[in-house]
Design an enzyme around this catalytic site. Structure first.
Site: not given
Length: 251
Positions: A161, A38-39
């Protein structure tokens, strides 16, 4: 190549506790590997308090599933259609940087974390022919259990992370991305969050309102930071050696 990141993003997305770009497909085109998602227009983090609250909610999600099941109260609960993960690890390999992570499930956190360190030490030995870190780690191992004494460590779904470069803000609020996800001790995610520039204090203040620090927290943070310094040594060379050796000598 991106199957692990796809799986990690999807696992976090499915909790609904913290925003990530929705992963759409991992695929290859010839020798090019791709991850479609998804942008999102992402800028700098603005609402540290909300990020801290949502990170705590993510970490509590699987713990609450476990506790609810233990109380036989799944029926009618919010997450009644989801089974908890009671082991430490992840169903697929992920990558922290470009280094694949062995996420084979274990019954205890101590075993899983010790293996993560062992894998990093193997890289240091192979690439840099340096045995001293292994010697110091082996001296420490007999007392590693003391770092978890009195702790009930249940698996939390972790980003894996979460340094400052893997979080930001979009129109919907704080967002995290580029995970190296696995089920582990919730405190692990906080270790790298204080490294390499870190996050504003509001993140940690909000987080610890929901998940208070427990005895030995600072010592475990140092232990968990060891993985990330070793991982950076493996990636970027001996500039991180002194940080690794300093922690190993202090354990």
């Amino acid at each position: 190549m991106f199957e692990g990141e796809f799986a990690g993003l999807d696992a976090i997305y499915q909790t609904g506790k913290i925003l990530v770009p929705k992963p759409l497909k991992a695929f290859s085109y010839g020798k090019t590997y791709c991850l479609a998602m998804e942008h999102k227009e992402i800028g700098s983090l603005e609402n540290g308090t909300l990020l801290g609250e949502q990170l705590a909610d993510l970490h509590l999600d699987n713990i609450n599933l476990i506790r609810n099941k233990q109380k036989n109260s799944f029926v009618g609960s919010e997450n009644s259609d989801r089974e908890p993960e009671t082991r430490f690890g992840f169903p697929v390999r992920t990558s922290c940087g470009f280094i694949p992570q062995n996420n084979q499930f274990t019954k205890t956190w101590e075993e899983f974390f010790a293996r993560k360190i062992d894998d990093q030490l193997a890289i240091i030995e192979r690439e840099y022919h340096d045995m001293k870190p292994r010697q110091l780690w082996n001296q420490f191992l007999p007392k590693i259990s003391s770092y978890f004494e009195g702790q009930e460590i249940l698996p939390s779904l972790l980003h894996g992370d979460l340094w400052g470069g893997n979080a930001g803000e979009c129109s919907s609020g704080p967002i995290v991305f580029d995970p190296a996800a696995f089920y582990g001790h919730h405190e692990y995610d906080l270790a790298i969050a204080t490294m390499f520039g870190g996050f504003p204090s509001s993140v940690f203040k909000a987080y610890h309102k929901k998940i208070p620090k427990e005895r030995g927290f600072e010592n475990r943070q140092q232990l968990y930071q060891l993985f990330h310094y070793l991982n950076h040594w493996s990636h970027f060379g001996g500039g991180y050696k002194s940080s690794c050796m300093s922690i190993l000598k202090s354990l």
